[in-house]
Design an enzyme around this catalytic site. Sequence first.
Site, PDB file in Angstrom:
ATOM      1  N   ASP A  44      44.778  46.585  35.311  1.00  0.00           N
ATOM      2  CA  ASP A  44      44.500  47.802  36.281  1.00  0.00           C
ATOM      3  C   ASP A  44      44.736  49.183  35.568  1.00  0.00           C
ATOM      4  O   ASP A  44      45.948  49.110  35.215  1.00  0.00           O
ATOM      5  CB  ASP A  44      45.730  47.581  37.574  1.00  0.00           C
ATOM      6  CG  ASP A  44      44.995  46.478  38.454  1.00  0.00           C
ATOM      7  OD1 ASP A  44      44.208  45.491  37.933  1.00  0.00           O
ATOM      8  OD2 ASP A  44      45.775  46.258  39.472  1.00  0.00           O
TER       9      ASP A  44
ATOM     10  N   ASP B 253      37.828  38.966  42.452  1.00  0.00           N
ATOM     11  CA  ASP B 253      39.155  39.117  41.684  1.00  0.00           C
ATOM     12  C   ASP B 253      40.007  37.983  41.491  1.00  0.00           C
ATOM     13  O   ASP B 253      40.233  37.123  42.222  1.00  0.00           O
ATOM     14  CB  ASP B 253      40.118  40.010  42.454  1.00  0.00           C
ATOM     15  CG  ASP B 253      41.211  40.813  41.616  1.00  0.00           C
ATOM     16  OD1 ASP B 253      41.459  40.413  40.582  1.00  0.00           O
ATOM     17  OD2 ASP B 253      41.695  41.711  42.233  1.00  0.00           O
TER      18      ASP B 253
HETATM   19  C1  GLA Z   1      44.009  43.592  41.349  1.00  0.00           C
HETATM   20  C2  GLA Z   1      42.759  44.554  40.913  1.00  0.00           C
HETATM   21  C3  GLA Z   1      42.936  45.811  41.453  1.00  0.00           C
HETATM   22  C4  GLA Z   1      42.867  45.813  43.134  1.00  0.00           C
HETATM   23  C5  GLA Z   1      44.105  44.878  43.660  1.00  0.00           C
HETATM   24  C6  GLA Z   1      43.944  44.178  44.951  1.00  0.00           C
HETATM   25  O1  GLA Z   1      45.255  44.387  40.952  1.00  0.00           O
HETATM   26  O2  GLA Z   1      42.736  44.515  39.740  1.00  0.00           O
HETATM   27  O3  GLA Z   1      41.503  46.416  41.144  1.00  0.00           O
HETATM   28  O4  GLA Z   1      41.618  45.068  43.517  1.00  0.00           O
HETATM   29  O5  GLA Z   1      44.002  43.377  42.761  1.00  0.00           O
HETATM   30  O6  GLA Z   1      44.913  43.507  45.534  1.00  0.00           O
END
Ligand code: GLA
Length: 410
Positions: free
Chosen positions: A231, A161
């Site tokens: 997200d 990520d």
């Molecule tokens: C980002 C990702 C999510 C999750 C969070 C965790 O927002 O896109 O899917 O993994 O981080 O902190």
Amino acid sequence: MRLHTAFLPLLLAFPLLVSAQTTAAKPHHKSVPTESAPILAATPPMGWNSWNFFAGKVTDKDIRNAADQMVATGMKDAGYVYINIDDTWEGDRNADGVLTSNAKFPDMKALADYVHSRGLKLGIYSGPGSKTCAGFNASLDHEVQDAQLYASWGIDYLKYDYCSFGWDMSKKSPTDETGQMRQMVDAYAKMGKALQQSGRPIVYSLCQYGMDAPWEWAPAIGGNLWRSTDDVQANWLSIYGIINQQAGLAKYAGPGHWNDPDMLEVGNGRLSLAENRTHFSMWALLAAPLLAGNDLPNMKPEIKAILTNKDVIAIDQDKLGREGTRAYVDGEVEVWTRHLSNGALAIAVLNAGRDRVANHPFHLNLTQLGLKGPEKGKNLWTGQDVTLTNNQPIEIKGHDILLVRIDSPK
Ligand code: GLA
């Protein structure tokens, strides 16, 4: 180039980092893996991830429970394999730089053994920056060490990520927008290579929210899937917005490399049953990873019925690996199709409007789908045989979907 919303406060101080997003960027770094081993993620990965339900509260016990429930609910039999720990498992690095897990996860190797003993696989989470999105330690300057650690624990899947990466680079080696993209691709490539050299097959999931068209460069750096959006949230606007953003990406998907419109919210928030059905159907049409994110021990029967619908899962997992496309739009109704193995076809008719279709009754135009009709098929949510004829009136309630499989289209 843009930064993740978790780092928005930093953007005020560093506006350079948020200049226009490059969507047509070309790959500049090619290190195609040699693939003599069986292809990883030959079909879109299926499993469960801790983030959508537990977020930062997830513990070792929750992961074990999820593994148990995966078996007990029949989800494993339906094809779900990965139990993925998301953010907040990370602890400190020791004097040698080796990352430890924090107190919520006392023994990662034992946890992996447990998940494996249930016939499942274990996934983990990190990122190319110094910190994860929740502010825990990530892999910057420790890529090889971390990949080897995951392999030694028995990890089978890594979600990587972006989070603090742009911020780290702005301090470490500031550059222009092209340079920022290069830094990002190089960082993802570094982990891709480290995983390939770790001695263990580990599915590599890129999570950088679709910045700089990852579908164009992620397969070349060993990515098995890449997030194509920001997200997902457990509400219709988010889910429908993501569906819309997928149009045009189908040509990039195929066995071993998939667009990832983010994890499932089926069973979360206040999604209606119709919305849950549409969400699941469209993820299947889109050849998306099916990573459930709900409270497995308290899953309602109607949610389990959606998540374990074998006919819909078979669309998602079709071996041909061709992602579906939007065939046409008529008012608030969208018709999507997906070509399947042995000449079969899936047709999804989705009412994106609030209630009964505005252009009610909607008439399905088979000619626009390249079909003559009548077409014999199966309604994958009722299980009934159906015959579709040209210009047939179809009534679909708001946010609901008709999903039909036709084995021998004419
Ligand atoms: C980002 C990702 C999510 C999750 C969070 C965790 O927002 O896109 O899917 O993994 O981080 O902190």
